[in-house]
Write an enzyme that holds these catalytic residues in place. Structure first.
Site, PDB file in Angstrom:
ATOM      1  N   LYS A 274       0.838  -1.197   0.000  1.00  0.00           N
ATOM      2  CA  LYS A 274       0.000   0.000   0.000  1.00  0.00           C
ATOM      3  C   LYS A 274       0.874   1.248   0.000  1.00  0.00           C
ATOM      4  O   LYS A 274       2.092   1.178   0.175  1.00  0.00           O
ATOM      5  CB  LYS A 274      -0.921  -0.007   1.223  1.00  0.00           C
ATOM      6  CG  LYS A 274      -0.196  -0.046   2.560  1.00  0.00           C
ATOM      7  CD  LYS A 274      -1.172  -0.148   3.727  1.00  0.00           C
ATOM      8  CE  LYS A 274      -0.432  -0.171   5.060  1.00  0.00           C
ATOM      9  NZ  LYS A 274      -1.339  -0.220   6.207  1.00  0.00           N
TER      10      LYS A 274
ATOM     11  N   TYR B 251      15.561  31.224   3.411  1.00  0.00           N
ATOM     12  CA  TYR B 251      14.393  32.008   3.804  1.00  0.00           C
ATOM     13  C   TYR B 251      14.437  32.382   5.288  1.00  0.00           C
ATOM     14  O   TYR B 251      14.870  31.591   6.127  1.00  0.00           O
ATOM     15  CB  TYR B 251      13.108  31.216   3.555  1.00  0.00           C
ATOM     16  CG  TYR B 251      12.681  31.148   2.104  1.00  0.00           C
ATOM     17  CD1 TYR B 251      12.373  32.299   1.388  1.00  0.00           C
ATOM     18  CD2 TYR B 251      12.568  29.917   1.462  1.00  0.00           C
ATOM     19  CE1 TYR B 251      11.973  32.210   0.064  1.00  0.00           C
ATOM     20  CE2 TYR B 251      12.163  29.823   0.139  1.00  0.00           C
ATOM     21  CZ  TYR B 251      11.870  30.985  -0.553  1.00  0.00           C
ATOM     22  OH  TYR B 251      11.474  30.918  -1.863  1.00  0.00           O
TER      23      TYR B 251
END
Length: 670
Positions: free
Chosen positions: A341, A565
């Site tokens: 999965k 940043y």
């Protein structure tokens, strides 16, 4: 392949090759073809036969009871072998001779091929979007088959014009440094080498670059080494190869017989990869021609132009090793169900599922029906359990032959109604018991009602009963684990007592297999353990996934400056800052910025600098010798995923599953 056939199968297409005498007698009753196509009589696996005549006779045995046999009657050996085999089949021949059922009048090649045929005294043309001999020959076989199946010449022409070259066979790729790479690592024998060299010559006509051949030893040729490599040397000489890179001990031994401008020889693929030679290749047309044992895909990966330099390498060897480690804790009769999965925990569900299918896994499990449908579309034939089936996906479950987990009365009743509408009986389902997780599952006090519903219908049939352990990896919860198993066994016993057919039981996960093998019952479920995570201290499984990237740029930044940043990356010394093309959109967690995370560069761990950006990150290279283009490991053998998970206060599952699909997956065998 026979096992893929079912009651809905209309056509089965089988490819068969044999390495020695006696094989066809075994395969003939298994395949039992109604239509036979003798595609090629070459020298692959020739060492198992006294000559091509014997090989042709052995292969003809497959078509003993076929209704029709298609072959090239220009090949006199095939014509003789077909007559001597005394086949019942009608012969549908093709070739340039006038006696052929499908006669080739003319083949012209430009940027495409045009073939003029004569069939039943009428001429027609077919246009093909390729010019290499192998593809043309394959297309002619298709024309014969379609004519036999009564397709019109107009429809045949229409279909063939839309063909595309087959992947993994003479596949052309763009490489680094102006390279054009012809990837032909599918097989290696003299005949296919001739075809590949011919294809390379055609490419060189359109792209006047010098030609390079990277070639491995050829196995099972049927020739002596001297005969084989003298023949190869002659082929290479007449093909005007400028540079030969030979890989393998046989080529090393015979290197003196090759008359080329440049030649290099290596005992193994790893030896070539460890040299600097591949980096020196520029503006060349490279034919990559290797036997499978040499794993030339790793050379292709090194030479191929990467659109996105961030790559998740998935070692299928390591994956198989880990799978076998967990199986070593099990009895021979215990089945395995493996979780694929969440895109195979981020590693790519299709390749992982194929590997499991080829290595003896019994069941696969996915989260939602769409994941299972994708696997079916890619040829995965193992039983697949859907752990979170949704009512809206019931049609997908039926169409893709998936098996749902049933965990509530509402879901059970809805599914039974849907099965009834489909007119199906005994559709397999898997009943989940809540033994203590308190997430999904039937409560122990609901067994009587559950059994009553299941006994009162014939639409569904229980394939397995299972439950989920809460803390099998933690010794602190061992008492609770034992109580969970007791609860599960009581519920499973109650259910089994009311049904005559065998019902599988499973409760162990990866950690449970290691720590509680006595509770393996009929089947176990493997998940994160396959990706090197063990619950036992001191057990070191092999890392399967390596997330890596490269250094885009290195710049000198003075002390007191900031990086990234928000000016978070303040420098306290003059530094060399590297920029790497990976960010939180790729799965490099933002919490690993500002020195919290480390990466591996040229034998050392280096820290991140500043905030992790969406697509880029910065690292401190001040204390490491590094150059632009050097490899950077985000996690793998040197930066363990468990270490990264600990820093993020999470589990390895989350890190693997968070690797973005835009990151290229490269699968390899060590």
């Amino acid at each position: 392949s026979d096992w893929k056939l079912n009651e809905d199968t209309e056509v089965g297409i089988f490819e068969d090759g044999i390495p020695k005498m006696g094989e066809m007698e075994k395969l003939k009753p298994i395949i039992s073809p109604t239509i036979g196509i003798f595609t090629n009589l070459g020298d692959a696996h020739q060492e198992g036969f006294s000559g091509l005549k014997q090989k042709a006779a052995e292969k003809m045995k497959l078509f003993k009871n076929a209704e029709v046999l298609i072959y090239n009657s220009d090949n006199k050996l095939l014509t003789i072998a077909s007559k001597q085999a005394q086949l019942k089949a009608t012969h549908f021949t093709w070739g340039k001779n006038s006696d052929a059922a499908l006669q080739i009048i003319e083949i012209t090649k430009n940027t495409f091929s045009k073939i003029r045929f004569q069939y039943k005294k009428a001429e027609f043309n077919v246009k093909l979007p390729f010019i290499d001999d192998a593809s043309i020959e394959n297309a002619i076989q298709c024309v014969c088959l379609l004519l036999h199946l009564n397709y019109s010449v107009e429809e045949i022409s229409n279909r063939l014009e839309k063909l595309e070259p087959i992947s993994m066979r003479l596949e052309v790729k763009e490489g680094t440094n102006g390279l054009i790479i012809i990837n032909d690592t599918y097989n290696s024998d003299l005949n296919s080498l001739r075809i590949a060299l011919d294809f390379q010559n055609q490419k060189a006509t359109a792209n006047p670059h010098p030609k390079t051949l990277i070639l491995s030893d050829i196995f099972q040729s049927g020739f002596s080494s001297k005969e084989l490599y003298n023949e190869i040397a002659a082929l290479i000489h007449t093909s005007n190869i400028k540079k030969l890179i030979g890989v393998g001990k046989e080529l090393v031994q015979w290197q003196k017989i090759f008359n080329v401008d440049e030649k290099y020889f290596f005992n193994s693929t790893n030896e070539l990869l460890g040299s600097t030679l591949l980096k020196q290749l520029k503006n060349e047309i490279i034919l990559l021609k290797g036997s499978r044992d040499f794993h030339f895909e790793s050379i292709l990966s090194r030479l191929e132009l990467q659109v996105h330099e961030t790559i998740l390498d998935v070692s299928l060897n390591a994956f198989i090793h880990n799978f076998n480690y967990f199986r070593s804790h099990l009895k021979k009769e215990t089945k395995t169900m493996c979780m694929v999965k969440a895109f195979g925990y981020g590693s790519g569900s299709i390749e992982i599922a194929r590997t499991l299918q080829n290595n003896g896994c019994d069941y696969l499990a996915v989260a939602v029906a769409d994941e299972g449908a994708e696997l079916r579309n890619e040829g995965i034939r193992l039983p697949i359990v859907v752990m979170n089936p949704e009512k809206g996906a019931f049609d997908t479950i039926f169409q893709s032959r998936l098996e749902p987990e049933i965990y509530s009365f509402g879901l059970l009743n809805d599914f039974i109604k849907t099965v009834e509408k489909w007119g199906v009986t005994d559709y397999p389902i898997h009943i989940k018991i809540d033994s203590g997780m308190h997430r999904l599952g039937f409560n122990p006090n609901e067994m009587v009602q559950l059994i009553e519903i299941l006994k009162g219908q014939n639409q569904v049939k229980i394939r397995s009963v299972f439950s989920h352990l809460v803390g099998s990896d933690n010794i602190e919860f061992d008492d609770f684990t034992h109580r969970q198993v007791e609860t599960f066994v009581a519920c499973a016993d109650q259910i089994s007592a009311h049904f005559s057919h065998p019902i599988l039981r499973h409760i162990l996960n990866s950690a449970g297999i290691e720590r509680f093998p006595a509770y393996q019952f009929d089947m176990v479920r493997l998940g994160i353990g396959l990706f090197s995570i063990s619950s036992i201290q001191g057990v070191h499984l092999e890392p399967v996934c390596t997330l890596s990237t490269v250094i885009l740029q290195i710049r000198d930044v003075k002390a007191g400056e900031t990086v990234g940043y928000g000016r978070k990356g303040k420098l306290h010394r003059d530094s060399k800052i590297g920029v790497i093309p990976i960010g939180y959109a790729d799965g490099f967690n933002r919490k690993l910025g500002n020195g919290n995370g480390e990466v591996w560069v040229n034998g050392a761990k280096v820290k991140t600098v500043g905030n992790i950006c969406m697509d880029l990150s910065m690292i401190d290279l001040t204390d490491v010798f590094a150059s632009e283009g050097d490899k950077v490991e985000i996690f793998g053998k040197n930066i363990l995923i468990e270490e990264q998970a600990e820093k993020l206060e999470t589990i390895p599952y989350e890190i693997l599953a968070s690797v973005s699909k835009r990151v290229k997956r490269v699968y390899f065998v060590d």
